[in-house]
Write a protein that holds these residues in place. Structure first.
Motif, PDB file in Angstrom:
ATOM      1  N   ASN A  48      -6.182 -38.014   7.062  1.00  0.00           N
ATOM      2  CA  ASN A  48      -7.572 -38.194   7.492  1.00  0.00           C
ATOM      3  C   ASN A  48      -7.674 -38.845   8.871  1.00  0.00           C
ATOM      4  OD1 ASN A  48      -6.560 -40.620   6.678  1.00  0.00           O
ATOM      5  ND2 ASN A  48      -8.495 -41.377   5.828  1.00  0.00           N
ATOM      6  N   HIS A  49      -6.732 -38.497   9.760  1.00  0.00           N
ATOM      7  CA  HIS A  49      -6.745 -39.049  11.105  1.00  0.00           C
ATOM      8  C   HIS A  49      -7.328 -38.023  12.067  1.00  0.00           C
ATOM      9  CE1 HIS A  49      -3.479 -36.406  12.453  1.00  0.00           C
ATOM     10  NE2 HIS A  49      -3.026 -36.548  11.217  1.00  0.00           N
ATOM     11  N   SER A  50      -7.781 -38.505  13.229  1.00  0.00           N
ATOM     12  CA  SER A  50      -8.240 -37.573  14.248  1.00  0.00           C
ATOM     13  C   SER A  50      -7.029 -36.924  14.884  1.00  0.00           C
ATOM     14  CB  SER A  50      -9.057 -38.310  15.321  1.00  0.00           C
ATOM     15  OG  SER A  50      -8.286 -39.340  15.901  1.00  0.00           O
ATOM     16  N   LYS A  51      -7.092 -35.610  15.063  1.00  0.00           N
ATOM     17  CA  LYS A  51      -5.960 -34.906  15.652  1.00  0.00           C
ATOM     18  C   LYS A  51      -5.794 -35.340  17.112  1.00  0.00           C
ATOM     19  CE  LYS A  51      -4.613 -32.297  12.251  1.00  0.00           C
ATOM     20  NZ  LYS A  51      -5.307 -32.993  11.186  1.00  0.00           N
ATOM     21  N   PRO A  52      -4.563 -35.409  17.613  1.00  0.00           N
ATOM     22  CA  PRO A  52      -4.329 -35.882  18.966  1.00  0.00           C
ATOM     23  C   PRO A  52      -5.070 -35.046  20.005  1.00  0.00           C
ATOM     24  CG  PRO A  52      -2.258 -35.673  17.769  1.00  0.00           C
ATOM     25  CD  PRO A  52      -3.314 -35.035  16.917  1.00  0.00           C
ATOM     26  N   VAL A  53      -5.615 -35.739  21.026  1.00  0.00           N
ATOM     27  CA  VAL A  53      -6.223 -35.019  22.141  1.00  0.00           C
ATOM     28  C   VAL A  53      -5.102 -34.334  22.907  1.00  0.00           C
ATOM     29  CG1 VAL A  53      -7.525 -35.282  24.280  1.00  0.00           C
ATOM     30  CG2 VAL A  53      -8.075 -36.709  22.287  1.00  0.00           C
ATOM     31  N   ARG A  54      -5.281 -33.045  23.201  1.00  0.00           N
ATOM     32  CA  ARG A  54      -4.182 -32.308  23.802  1.00  0.00           C
ATOM     33  C   ARG A  54      -4.016 -32.664  25.268  1.00  0.00           C
ATOM     34  NH1 ARG A  54      -0.560 -28.641  22.979  1.00  0.00           N
ATOM     35  NH2 ARG A  54      -1.185 -28.337  20.818  1.00  0.00           N
ATOM     36  N   THR A  55      -2.914 -33.294  25.543  1.00  0.00           N
ATOM     37  CA  THR A  55      -2.439 -33.442  26.918  1.00  0.00           C
ATOM     38  C   THR A  55      -1.227 -32.516  26.935  1.00  0.00           C
ATOM     39  OG1 THR A  55      -1.297 -35.449  26.140  1.00  0.00           O
ATOM     40  CG2 THR A  55      -3.358 -35.739  27.337  1.00  0.00           C
ATOM     41  N   SER A  56      -0.054 -33.058  26.645  1.00  0.00           N
ATOM     42  CA  SER A  56       1.063 -32.206  26.280  1.00  0.00           C
ATOM     43  C   SER A  56       1.365 -32.512  24.826  1.00  0.00           C
ATOM     44  CB  SER A  56       2.296 -32.493  27.151  1.00  0.00           C
ATOM     45  OG  SER A  56       2.876 -33.734  26.785  1.00  0.00           O
ATOM     46  N   ALA A  57       2.026 -31.593  24.154  1.00  0.00           N
ATOM     47  CA  ALA A  57       2.318 -31.801  22.730  1.00  0.00           C
ATOM     48  C   ALA A  57       3.174 -33.050  22.540  1.00  0.00           C
ATOM     49  CB  ALA A  57       3.016 -30.569  22.164  1.00  0.00           C
ATOM     50  N   LYS A  58       4.141 -33.245  23.432  1.00  0.00           N
ATOM     51  CA  LYS A  58       5.025 -34.407  23.327  1.00  0.00           C
ATOM     52  C   LYS A  58       4.240 -35.702  23.509  1.00  0.00           C
ATOM     53  CE  LYS A  58       7.587 -35.383  26.866  1.00  0.00           C
ATOM     54  NZ  LYS A  58       8.642 -35.307  27.892  1.00  0.00           N
ATOM     55  N   GLU A  59       3.354 -35.756  24.496  1.00  0.00           N
ATOM     56  CA  GLU A  59       2.565 -36.959  24.743  1.00  0.00           C
ATOM     57  C   GLU A  59       1.614 -37.244  23.592  1.00  0.00           C
ATOM     58  OE1 GLU A  59       2.380 -36.707  29.650  1.00  0.00           O
ATOM     59  OE2 GLU A  59       0.839 -35.756  28.416  1.00  0.00           O
ATOM     60  N   SER A  60       1.024 -36.190  23.053  1.00  0.00           N
ATOM     61  CA  SER A  60       0.118 -36.355  21.920  1.00  0.00           C
ATOM     62  C   SER A  60       0.852 -36.926  20.714  1.00  0.00           C
ATOM     63  CB  SER A  60      -0.508 -35.006  21.544  1.00  0.00           C
ATOM     64  OG  SER A  60      -1.328 -34.525  22.585  1.00  0.00           O
ATOM     65  N   ALA A  61       2.022 -36.368  20.438  1.00  0.00           N
ATOM     66  CA  ALA A  61       2.813 -36.843  19.303  1.00  0.00           C
ATOM     67  C   ALA A  61       3.251 -38.286  19.523  1.00  0.00           C
ATOM     68  CB  ALA A  61       4.033 -35.938  19.112  1.00  0.00           C
ATOM     69  N   TYR A  62       3.694 -38.589  20.726  1.00  0.00           N
ATOM     70  CA  TYR A  62       4.145 -39.949  21.038  1.00  0.00           C
ATOM     71  C   TYR A  62       3.021 -40.951  20.825  1.00  0.00           C
ATOM     72  CZ  TYR A  62       5.912 -43.967  23.609  1.00  0.00           C
ATOM     73  OH  TYR A  62       6.313 -45.239  23.951  1.00  0.00           O
ATOM     74  N   SER A  63       1.844 -40.650  21.363  1.00  0.00           N
ATOM     75  CA  SER A  63       0.712 -41.563  21.275  1.00  0.00           C
ATOM     76  C   SER A  63       0.329 -41.857  19.828  1.00  0.00           C
ATOM     77  CB  SER A  63      -0.487 -40.975  22.029  1.00  0.00           C
ATOM     78  OG  SER A  63      -1.612 -41.811  21.913  1.00  0.00           O
ATOM     79  N   GLN A  64       0.262 -40.798  18.998  1.00  0.00           N
ATOM     80  CA  GLN A  64      -0.139 -41.000  17.605  1.00  0.00           C
ATOM     81  C   GLN A  64       0.931 -41.729  16.803  1.00  0.00           C
ATOM     82  OE1 GLN A  64      -3.332 -39.945  15.828  1.00  0.00           O
ATOM     83  NE2 GLN A  64      -2.292 -41.756  15.015  1.00  0.00           N
ATOM     84  N   LEU A  65       2.184 -41.359  16.987  1.00  0.00           N
ATOM     85  CA  LEU A  65       3.254 -42.018  16.245  1.00  0.00           C
ATOM     86  C   LEU A  65       3.386 -43.479  16.657  1.00  0.00           C
ATOM     87  CD1 LEU A  65       5.980 -39.211  16.252  1.00  0.00           C
ATOM     88  CD2 LEU A  65       4.433 -39.856  14.395  1.00  0.00           C
ATOM     89  N   GLU A  66       3.232 -43.751  17.945  1.00  0.00           N
ATOM     90  CA  GLU A  66       3.285 -45.135  18.413  1.00  0.00           C
ATOM     91  C   GLU A  66       2.201 -45.964  17.727  1.00  0.00           C
ATOM     92  OE1 GLU A  66       3.412 -47.355  22.713  1.00  0.00           O
ATOM     93  OE2 GLU A  66       1.651 -46.109  22.276  1.00  0.00           O
ATOM     94  N   GLN A  67       0.990 -45.421  17.663  1.00  0.00           N
ATOM     95  CA  GLN A  67      -0.109 -46.155  17.037  1.00  0.00           C
ATOM     96  C   GLN A  67       0.159 -46.398  15.557  1.00  0.00           C
ATOM     97  OE1 GLN A  67      -2.684 -47.706  18.460  1.00  0.00           O
ATOM     98  NE2 GLN A  67      -3.074 -48.511  16.402  1.00  0.00           N
ATOM     99  N   TRP A  68       0.695 -45.405  14.858  1.00  0.00           N
ATOM    100  CA  TRP A  68       1.003 -45.564  13.434  1.00  0.00           C
ATOM    101  C   TRP A  68       2.083 -46.626  13.217  1.00  0.00           C
ATOM    102  CZ3 TRP A  68       1.156 -39.676  11.882  1.00  0.00           C
ATOM    103  CH2 TRP A  68      -0.171 -39.240  11.648  1.00  0.00           C
ATOM    104  N   ILE A  69       3.044 -46.696  14.131  1.00  0.00           N
ATOM    105  CA  ILE A  69       4.100 -47.700  14.008  1.00  0.00           C
ATOM    106  C   ILE A  69       3.541 -49.086  14.312  1.00  0.00           C
ATOM    107  CG2 ILE A  69       6.264 -48.530  15.024  1.00  0.00           C
ATOM    108  CD1 ILE A  69       7.027 -45.538  15.390  1.00  0.00           C
ATOM    109  N   ILE A  70       2.698 -49.187  15.339  1.00  0.00           N
ATOM    110  CA  ILE A  70       2.107 -50.471  15.705  1.00  0.00           C
ATOM    111  C   ILE A  70       1.241 -51.023  14.593  1.00  0.00           C
ATOM    112  CG2 ILE A  70       0.359 -51.543  17.212  1.00  0.00           C
ATOM    113  CD1 ILE A  70       1.501 -49.829  19.507  1.00  0.00           C
ATOM    114  N   ASP A  71       0.367 -50.187  14.002  1.00  0.00           N
ATOM    115  CA  ASP A  71      -0.580 -50.718  13.012  1.00  0.00           C
ATOM    116  C   ASP A  71      -0.023 -50.730  11.582  1.00  0.00           C
ATOM    117  OD1 ASP A  71      -0.882 -48.137  11.884  1.00  0.00           O
ATOM    118  OD2 ASP A  71      -2.712 -47.719  12.996  1.00  0.00           O
TER     119      ASP A  71
END
Length: 217
Positions: A6-29
């Protein structure tokens, strides 16, 4: 591995950047817990991406210390040790102090106004004992100074350190105090006075004092 749906899908920049941003946030929180095993197949499905950008993002996360990869075996989220804050904040303090010095000749009246407005919101969050909001606003305050410093290398290094500080907050309930608000007021006045030496000292002490407060708990 339970992956949120139930998360918002990553805003498309590059696929790698999108994945990095979301995974980083999940690890942080803490959505992805320390020691948890990660599989690129499940993560790819959760983020609606192919496995290649997921693998690339995991490699980047390993470089910044958020995951550990064991080739041919597993990838796991790294542990969060409270004592690591003693290693994180000193370099953060030095870089923030340097950013403050560099910002003195560059900072605009609009940026000083933004610092004042941000610190007012920070004070309200502290008064309301809303630690999460206070931390986010504190980051915003210091980002304005980093922006005024106009040094991309400092920006990159501070961004990496700050992400680890945020992770410490979520896992160990770290809090900011009224003393930080008062120090912010003094930092703003130092900018108005164009006093680079005092600004550097105030900014560094703002972070070093935080170590002492956290270790006292």
């Amino acid at each position: 591995m339970p992956v949120p749906t139930n998360h918002s899908k990553p805003v498309r920049t590059s696929a790698k950047e999108s994945a990095y941003s979301q995974l980083e946030q999940w690890i942080i929180d803490g959505t992805l817990q320390p020691g948890e095993k990660l599989t690129d197949i499940e993560l790819a499905q959760a983020l609606n991406l192919s496995r290649t950008p997921i693998r690339e993002a995991l490699q980047l996360l390993e470089m910044v210390g958020f995951v550990r990869m064991y080739p041919g075996k597993a990838t796991t989220v790294t542990e969060v040790l409270k004592e690591d804050i003693n290693h994180l904040l000193p370099p953060l303090a030095v870089l923030q102090a340097l950013a403050g010095e560099l910002a003195v000749p560059n900072i605009t009246e609009d940026q000083i106004r933004r610092l004042e407005e941000t610190n007012q919101r920070f004070a309200k969050a502290i008064e309301a004992k809303d630690s999460f909001t206070a931390l986010k606003i504190d980051e915003e305050f210091h980002r304005i100074i980093i922006e005024a410093a106009q040094n991309p290398y400092i920006t990159i290094m501070l961004s990496r350190l700050q992400s680890h500080v945020r992770r410490q907050f979520f896992h160990h309930s770290l809090e900011l105090s009224e003393a930080s608000r008062n120090e912010h007021d003094q930092i703003i006045q130092a900018f108005k006075d164009k006093d680079a030496e005092r600004l550097s000292s105030l900014t560094k002490n703002n972070w070093i004092r935080s170590i002492e407060e956290m270790n006292a708990k």
